[in-house]
Motif scaffolding. Structure first.
Motif, PDB file in Angstrom:
ATOM      1  N   THR A 517     -33.869  38.804 -15.016  1.00  0.00           N
ATOM      2  CA  THR A 517     -33.873  40.035 -14.223  1.00  0.00           C
ATOM      3  C   THR A 517     -34.977  40.003 -13.178  1.00  0.00           C
ATOM      4  N   TYR A 586     -30.255  50.458  -4.852  1.00  0.00           N
ATOM      5  CA  TYR A 586     -31.227  49.487  -5.374  1.00  0.00           C
ATOM      6  C   TYR A 586     -32.193  50.169  -6.343  1.00  0.00           C
ATOM      7  N   GLN A 589     -30.620  50.658  -9.674  1.00  0.00           N
ATOM      8  CA  GLN A 589     -30.566  49.407 -10.432  1.00  0.00           C
ATOM      9  C   GLN A 589     -31.925  49.085 -11.066  1.00  0.00           C
ATOM     10  N   GLU A 640     -23.726  57.556  -9.309  1.00  0.00           N
ATOM     11  CA  GLU A 640     -22.381  57.100  -9.659  1.00  0.00           C
ATOM     12  C   GLU A 640     -21.325  57.969  -8.987  1.00  0.00           C
ATOM     13  N   SER A 643     -21.123  56.967  -5.400  1.00  0.00           N
ATOM     14  CA  SER A 643     -20.506  55.645  -5.310  1.00  0.00           C
ATOM     15  C   SER A 643     -18.998  55.732  -5.467  1.00  0.00           C
ATOM     16  N   GLN A 655     -20.531  49.072  -0.789  1.00  0.00           N
ATOM     17  CA  GLN A 655     -20.686  48.045  -1.808  1.00  0.00           C
ATOM     18  C   GLN A 655     -21.264  48.706  -3.048  1.00  0.00           C
ATOM     19  N   GLY A 656     -20.720  48.365  -4.194  1.00  0.00           N
ATOM     20  CA  GLY A 656     -21.110  49.023  -5.428  1.00  0.00           C
ATOM     21  C   GLY A 656     -22.499  48.663  -5.885  1.00  0.00           C
ATOM     22  N   LEU A 657     -22.919  47.415  -5.695  1.00  0.00           N
ATOM     23  CA  LEU A 657     -24.232  46.953  -6.111  1.00  0.00           C
ATOM     24  C   LEU A 657     -24.951  46.313  -4.932  1.00  0.00           C
ATOM     25  N   ILE A 663     -30.486  45.778 -12.766  1.00  0.00           N
ATOM     26  CA  ILE A 663     -29.262  45.489 -13.511  1.00  0.00           C
ATOM     27  C   ILE A 663     -28.209  46.528 -13.149  1.00  0.00           C
ATOM     28  N   ARG A 664     -26.970  46.297 -13.590  1.00  0.00           N
ATOM     29  CA  ARG A 664     -25.890  47.223 -13.280  1.00  0.00           C
ATOM     30  C   ARG A 664     -26.221  48.608 -13.848  1.00  0.00           C
ATOM     31  N   PRO A 665     -26.262  49.634 -12.999  1.00  0.00           N
ATOM     32  CA  PRO A 665     -26.683  50.971 -13.445  1.00  0.00           C
ATOM     33  C   PRO A 665     -25.529  51.803 -13.998  1.00  0.00           C
ATOM     34  N   ASP A 666     -24.871  51.291 -15.012  1.00  0.00           N
ATOM     35  CA  ASP A 666     -23.781  52.043 -15.628  1.00  0.00           C
ATOM     36  C   ASP A 666     -24.340  53.319 -16.261  1.00  0.00           C
TER      37      ASP A 666
END
Length: 694
Positions: A517, A586, A589, A640, A643, A655-657, A663-666
């Motif tokens: 990471t 960013y 994330q 989210e 997005s 762009q999603g990321l 890391i992916r911010p689910d």
């Protein structure tokens, strides 16, 4: 024959009469001689300089020898004594005026009124600045003008709006050679100022020895002289122990001055006087007295002196290789200052104790009283509802963990503790196996770290070194508030190279999720730290004479852990709408990575070298972190939602990321991580008030 002569009793009477006559003649002669002596001794009578009014000067005399009669002294002698007293005041005023010239500060109206009372010319109140014909108003205007001039940036020194020192500059920036030239010029200026300080302190020392008048006005003058007060503060509060040997002259002169003050029962109250009283500096009352500053300075200087003395002894006993030249001279000067400082502190402490017993110094000074009165109560809170006493409690408790020396190499050799630069250190190496010049410099820096590392509610830095090899270090940074790293715990390995300080420190970022990471454009997942100060990026670099490990750590804290880390990447325009949107993504994330790896994992498995430090960080900030979790969950939800809307609308450039960090911010993953953190905090620290001691 006369019967009287034949009578024994008559013979006795005659003898007594003769004896009486001789005694009377002798007494008359003695009285005559005594009168002559008294006439001769009139010139030996001296005026007793006391607190009496000038109107009583004609009768306020004390004979140099005891006399049974009061003797009138001539008006000429009274005038001579008065002139001597005024001359002393003028001399003191001139010396303190020179102090104001050396350390100029804005002159207040109170200063002007006070100084007008002790000068001979009472008709024209003026402030003495060491040069004649300079009024208080003029001095104040000059100070303001000089400040404006000093803060104006020249065209060739302009810097970008981005953070200097990281290397991501735009436009022109100062090169390392420019900075070196400026440093050398500043050093010359400092040496000249030190020479002036030594001269002024010596003059004051001589003045005290020769002055025989009222000490009250002297004490008040010393307290009111902002130039003298700032001079003493700047010397005793010096943050760099590298100066201790290089500037030994000014330190020794200052210690001599404090010794002389300590020898006076009346003047010793100056030792507990706040040197920055009323100047709006923001320092707490009682923390800027000569006593407190000297005690804090000695605590670290004592450690420095012992280490350097050991290194020098190792050199002369053959335990260390290498030769000392200038470094040896500086080290020996440091040892002299450290030893002198210890003796002076004992004198100061003793003088204050005696002063309190005699009643010239109060048991509880005003500064301590004010500090006690201004201590925030448990009911007072900040804008976020956090009790102020909780913040103070954090700083007080965490200061205990600021710095420590431990058996780090032993644990590293046993694989109990990991250390990135282990192979470069060498197993079983001792302090004597490295160049003594290098170790003298390292110990000078280490002595300052124990005092200068920032420990604040908003962000802190902690350091551990090996007890035998201070060039082996680990650092922990509690990331600043208001950033996507807030309250995260980030670890760094530090190694001072063999050619230190000619070469910069080696720094490795450890909190990388096993090199998976990346937390910042300047913090790679490989552990590389990009910073111009380290020579890992373009821009102003390392300067051997002045750059320090502390400077590196503070640069990482303030220039890398920032509110908008996305713009640390060169070439990104902060004014671009797309860049702003990417920055928000960013940040989300980075927050996700901080929650998982810098908060939860550190809470569950803190670094061994900082175990107690990390535990108390989370314990004392539990209330704030719980609130932070709720805030970050909400931010993740908002991000989210935006997005999804952008994705549904097919917005151009969506762009999603964003590449380059986190890391992916689910949202569900973030919510789950926050729940784990909250549960862990509640289990480990169930009663925050009880555990925090509030």
């Amino acid at each position: 024959m006369n019967e009287r002569n034949n009578d024994p009793e008559n013979e006795l009477d005659i003898a007594e009469d003769d004896s009486d006559d001789e005694e009377n003649n002798s007494m008359s002669a003695d009285e005559g001689d005594q009168d002559d002596d008294l006439e001769d001794d009139v010139s030996e009578y001296e005026y007793a300089d006391s607190d009496m009014d000038e109107d009583d000067a004609d009768i306020a005399f004390e004979p140099s020898i005891k006399a049974t009669k009061s003797v009138s002294i001539s008006a000429a002698e009274a005038n001579k004594s008065k002139e001597r007293r005024q001359g002393n005041i003028k001399l003191l005023d001139r010396i303190l005026g020179d102090c104001n010239d050396a350390y100029p500060v804005p002159v207040s109206q109170d200063d002007e009124e006070f100084l007008s009372l002790i000068t001979a010319d009472k008709k024209r109140p003026r402030v003495s600045t060491g040069s004649t014909n300079v009024s208080a108003t003029t001095t104040g205007e000059q100070t303001k003008s000089e400040k404006r001039k000093g803060t104006k940036k020249s065209d060739d020194c302009s810097t970008s709006t981005l953070k200097p020192g990281v290397g991501y500059e735009r436009g022109d920036f100062r090169s390392t050679s420019d900075l070196v030239n400026r440093m050398e010029a500043a050093e010359k200026k400092q040496l000249a100022l030190d020479k002036t300080c030594c001269s002024l302190l010596k003059e004051l020392y001589t003045f005290f020895d020769e002055f025989d008048g009222d000490e009250g006005i002297v004490l008040l003058s010393l307290k009111m002289s902002r130039g003298l007060n700032r001079m003493l503060f700047s010397i005793l509060k010096n943050d760099s122990f590298l100066d201790l040997g290089k500037r030994s002259g000014v330190y020794l002169s200052t210690l001599d001055f404090l010794d002389r003050i300590s020898s006076s029962k009346f003047l010793s109250s100056f030792l507990v006087h706040d040197l920055l009283e009323g100047d709006g500096s923001g320092h707490s009352e009682g923390e800027t007295s000569c006593e407190s500053l000297l005690a804090a300075l000695h605590q670290q200087a004592d450690v420095l002196g012992k280490h350097q003395e050991k290194i020098l002894n190792d050199v002369h006993t053959g335990k260390s290789t290498g030769k000392l030249s200038d470094e040896e001279s500086v080290a020996r000067n440091s040892i002299v200052v450290c030893n002198k400082m210890k003796n002076t502190l004992e004198n100061v402490t003793s003088a204050i104790k005696l002063g309190r017993q005699a009643g010239t110094i109060s048991e509880v000074n005003d500064g301590a009283f004010l500090k006690k009165q201004t201590t925030p109560s448990s009911e007072k809170t900040d804008s976020e509802g956090i009790p102020l006493v909780e913040k103070e409690g954090y700083c007080k408790e965490m200061s205990k963990y600021r710095f420590d020396s431990v058996s780090m190499l032993e644990l590293i050799d046993k694989n109990v503790v990991s250390y990135y630069f282990h192979d470069k250190v060498g197993k079983g190496a001792q302090a004597g196996d490295v160049l003594p010049q290098r170790m003298l410099r390292i110990h000078s820096e280490v002595a300052g770290l124990s005092r200068d590392l920032p420990v604040e509610w908003g962000s802190s830095i902690f350091v551990r070194i090996d007890e035998e090899r201070p060039d082996v270090m680990k650092a922990l940074i509690m990331a600043p508030e208001g950033t996507p790293y807030e309250n995260g715990v980030f670890e760094f390995d530090i190694r001072l190279p063999d050619n230190y300080p000619n070469d910069p420190p080696l720094v490795q970022f450890v909190t990388t999720n096993k090199n998976q990471t990346r937390f910042n454009p300047n913090l790679y997942n490989s552990g590389k730290v990009c910073l111009s100060l380290l020579g890992t990026w373009q821009g102003p670099g390392w300067i051997p004479k002045t750059s320090t490990v502390l400077q590196v750590l503070i640069s990482i804290q303030s220039l890398i852990f920032v509110p908008d880390p996305y713009f640390n990447e060169p070439g990104y325009d902060p004014s671009s709408d797309d860049a702003k949107r990417n920055s928000k993504v960013y940040d989300n994330q980075i927050r996700a990575a901080t929650l998982k790896f810098a908060i939860f994992e550190q809470l569950e498995k803190p670094p061994i070298m900082f175990r107690d430090c990390v535990a108390n960080h989370f314990r004392l900030k539990k209330r704030r972190i719980l609130k932070q979790l709720a805030e970050w969950e909400e931010l993740a939800k908002e991000c989210e939602t935006k997005s999804n809307k952008a994705k549904t609308s097919g917005r151009h450039g969506y762009q999603g990321l964003v590449a380059g960090g986190g890391i992916r911010p689910d949202r569900n993953v973030i919510k789950e991580t926050c729940s784990k953190i909250e549960k862990s905090l509640q289990e480990k620290f169930p009663d925050i008030e009880k555990n925090a001691g509030f």
